[in-house]
Design an enzyme around this catalytic site. Structure first.
Site, PDB file in Angstrom:
ATOM      1  CB  CYS A 189      -0.918  -0.010   1.221  1.00  0.00           C
ATOM      2  SG  CYS A 189      -2.062   1.373   1.241  1.00  0.00           S
ATOM      3  CB  THR A 443     -28.017   1.635  10.821  1.00  0.00           C
ATOM      4  OG1 THR A 443     -28.994   1.489   9.776  1.00  0.00           O
ATOM      5  CG2 THR A 443     -28.723   1.939  12.123  1.00  0.00           C
ATOM      6  CE1 TYR A 444     -25.549   8.106   8.595  1.00  0.00           C
ATOM      7  CE2 TYR A 444     -24.790   6.047   7.628  1.00  0.00           C
ATOM      8  CZ  TYR A 444     -24.520   7.256   8.232  1.00  0.00           C
ATOM      9  OH  TYR A 444     -23.213   7.612   8.484  1.00  0.00           O
ATOM     10  CG  ASN A 445     -32.885   2.899  10.546  1.00  0.00           C
ATOM     11  OD1 ASN A 445     -32.630   1.717  10.803  1.00  0.00           O
ATOM     12  ND2 ASN A 445     -32.859   3.843  11.456  1.00  0.00           N
ATOM     13  CB  THR A 446     -31.102   4.447   3.853  1.00  0.00           C
ATOM     14  OG1 THR A 446     -29.693   4.371   4.091  1.00  0.00           O
ATOM     15  CG2 THR A 446     -31.664   5.698   4.488  1.00  0.00           C
ATOM     16  CB  THR A 455     -29.752  -2.238   7.283  1.00  0.00           C
ATOM     17  OG1 THR A 455     -29.143  -1.372   8.251  1.00  0.00           O
ATOM     18  CG2 THR A 455     -30.549  -1.399   6.298  1.00  0.00           C
ATOM     19  CD  GLU A 520     -27.027   2.752   0.866  1.00  0.00           C
ATOM     20  OE1 GLU A 520     -27.179   2.857  -0.367  1.00  0.00           O
ATOM     21  OE2 GLU A 520     -27.903   2.294   1.618  1.00  0.00           O
TER      22      GLU A 520
HETATM   23  C1  LIG Z   1     -24.233  -0.827   4.388  1.00  0.00           C
HETATM   24  C2  LIG Z   1     -25.660  -0.370   4.187  1.00  0.00           C
HETATM   25  C3  LIG Z   1     -26.562  -1.524   3.897  1.00  0.00           C
HETATM   26  C4  LIG Z   1     -26.130   0.406   5.375  1.00  0.00           C
HETATM   27  C5  LIG Z   1     -27.495   1.030   5.260  1.00  0.00           C
HETATM   28  N1  LIG Z   1     -27.553   2.091   4.311  1.00  0.00           N
HETATM   29  C6  LIG Z   1     -27.879   1.546   6.635  1.00  0.00           C
HETATM   30  O1  LIG Z   1     -28.086   2.708   6.825  1.00  0.00           O
HETATM   31  O2  LIG Z   1     -28.011   0.785   7.539  1.00  0.00           O
END
Ligand SMILES: CC(C)C[C@H](N)C(=O)O
Length: 549
Positions: A189, A443-446, A455, A520
């Site tokens: 690296c 997490t952003y719950n997306t 998630t 993400e």
């Molecule tokens: C790595 C991703 C699946 C995380 C998802 N965007 C979240 O907020 O949990």
């Protein structure tokens, strides 16, 4: 002005001060010295191909200064410094001296620059994290900018790194950077090697050590073996390796020093994974980050072409086509998560069945091919001095290798590793624990465009898959879930990034999770990096515990 010169260095560092007046004074000094230096060379017509080449030795110093000014003009989190640097570069150019320009398109080869935070446009919290980072190291590196997608994590990461490198601790400063170099070089690296070569010299390290491990003290040479095993096959570590380091008569390590070294080694192995996994580009002021040549020349770096990374536009176009083919990918994944959740409540597999599922996943993970067969251009930087021909990378192909099972019930970070580290190197156990938890729980719950999604299951599968590749098993986890949630191209990416990060290509990065956001994918990288670090640490700490008892 020699860039290594002590006063000069202090002045550059003062540019990171929170006090605007000190920054102003430092900038004033730098401006005067740059101008003096330029005038001593004399006005040079911009038509001379390499304008400074004719002026002898002093030009390389000037080139360094100009490169540094360029970096500051883009990356310093303080507006006043950025503006002054732009102004100064402009003045130098007006005198007929060719100034450098950046190569490449931002901090990552994989992520368009416009998607990454600009230092001039961040929220107050991130601004203050960036300022702290800058004040600590006199730079805001590309790694931090890319991690800036996740400021909470970044804060914890930088706090830990700052502690490991700069605060009171068992090892001297130049040892710390040297160990960072050794670890990063294990994965070729050059990005991290270059950063820490600079730091090593700045804290007074002996440049002879940089010719290779042979040039370093025996004590560090003895660490070479641990470095290799940890990086590539940590399950082979035994208490004999630890004993060898602690009982070497003259050059022995103390337990506290060894813990410090182990944490640094694992930190930099996993950071090398992140660096390659996110396609981090060279810093603006280091080799490969800028050029004095006019545009049109040197568009691509040879190594990029060889790695399949040179066809940005072509891939982008191809990428658009693929989007229609993969639409629905996210929804399918979400559906699977839902189903698994429902089944979970229904059937409980037997203990044996659970163990079999783990073994099956572990064996399969060994067989996932990385980009092994792709041609790899040997790097021509200092890292080559650290290669050990007797330990070729080919030997580390994990294909078909038997990895013994490590049961978390017997030795875990929470119950064993954490307290051992904290006992021998106070506060570090705590810092690492916070960082692991931060990565694990972030997490952003997306999910791509979808909001309000839990998630947990997906993030757990990623973390546990990495530990599974290292033979680490959680008795209560159903490894059958992994196959449902992680598809082939994702596994190839994970395996490459974790086991032979230097082989990660832009194509691999693009072929998994095509509908997800770059942030993400960086999030995935944080999970991979921290899981890898914890796995290596578990093996090292278990060996140390076994030695002690
Ligand atoms: C790595 C991703 C699946 C995380 C998802 N965007 C979240 O907020 O949990």
């Amino acid at each position: 002005m020699d860039i290594q010169d002590h006063n000069a260095t202090a002045r550059w560092e003062a540019l990171g001060s929170r006090d605007a007046r000190s920054r102003g004074t430092a900038m004033e000094h730098i401006s005067q010295e740059v101008m003096r230096r330029v005038e001593s060379i004399g006005p040079i017509p911009a038509t001379v191909p390499s304008p400074l080449a004719t002026a002898g030795h002093s030009t390389s110093d000037l080139n360094d200064i100009l490169a540094r000014l360029l970096m500051m003009s883009k990356r310093c989190p303080f507006d006043d410094v950025r503006e002054r640097c732009v102004w100064l570069l402009q003045n130098v150019q007006d005198l007929g001296v060719r100034i450098p320009r950046t190569l490449g398109n931002g901090p990552s080869r994989f992520i368009p620059e416009k998607e990454i935070l600009q230092v001039s446009k961040v929220d107050p919290r991130t601004q203050s994290i960036f300022e702290d980072a800058f004040a600590a190291l006199g730079r805001l590196d590309n790694i931090s900018l890319v991690m800036g997608f996740h400021p909470q994590y970044l804060e914890s990461f930088l706090r830990t790194q700052h502690y490991l490198l700069q605060m009171d601790g068992p090892l001297s400063l130049h040892y710390r950077h040297y160990i960072g170099i050794m670890a990063a070089a294990r994965h070729q690296c050059s990005y991290l090697v270059n950063l820490h070569v600079n730091d090593f010299l700045q804290v007074g390290g002996d440049s002879k050590w940089l010719n290779g491990l042979d040039g370093a003290p025996q004590k560090l040479q003895a660490l070479g073996e641990l470095n290799k095993i940890l990086a590539h096959r940590p399950w082979l570590l035994t208490k004999a390796h630890i004993e060898h380091l602690l009982k070497a008569e003259e050059h022995s390590w103390s337990l506290a020093e060894l813990i410090h070294a182990v944490v640094l080694l694992t930190h930099y192995h996993s950071l090398a994974s992140f660096t390659f996994g996110c396609g981090i580009t060279p810093e603006i002021h280091s080799n490969g980050g800028h050029t004095f040549r006019p545009p049109s020349l040197s568009q691509y770096c040879v190594c990029d072409i060889a790695n399949g990374n040179g066809h940005g536009h072509l891939e982008e176009r191809r990428g658009n086509h693929q989007v229609s083919e993969v639409s629905g990918e996210v929804e399918v994944l979400m559906e699977r998560m839902k189903q698994l959740q429902e089944c979970r409540d229904e059937e409980e597999a037997s203990q044996e069945e659970m163990a079999t599922r783990f073994e099956r996943e572990k064996t399969e993970s060994m067989l996932v091919a990385t980009a092994e067969d792709e041609e790899c251009v040997p790097s021509r930087d200092v890292s080559r001095h650290f290669e050990d021909p007797s330990y070729g990378y080919k030997d580390f192909s994990r294909r078909g290798e038997h990895v013994p099972t490590f049961r978390v019930q017997d030795y875990s970070w929470e119950d064993h590793g954490y307290s051992l580290v904290n006992r021998l190197y106070p506060d570090v156990g705590q810092l690492l624990d916070e960082k692991f938890q931060m990565a694990y729980n972030l997490t952003y719950n997306t999910m791509a465009m979808h909001k309000d999604v839990d998630t947990t299951m997906l993030r757990r599968a990623i973390w546990n898959y990495i530990h599974c590749m290292f033979g680490i098993r959680y008795d209560d986890y159903d490894y059958g879930e992994i196959n449902q949630l992680l598809d082939r191209s994702f596994k190839v990416y994970i395996k490459t990034m974790v086991c032979s990060p230097e082989k990660t290509t832009k194509r691999m990065y693009e072929s998994f999770w095509r509908q997800f956001q770059h942030s993400e994918k960086v999030h995935v990288n944080l999970l991979l990096m921290e899981a890898r670090m914890q796995a290596e640490l578990l093996y090292a700490l278990r060996a140390i515990t076994r030695y002690m008892t």
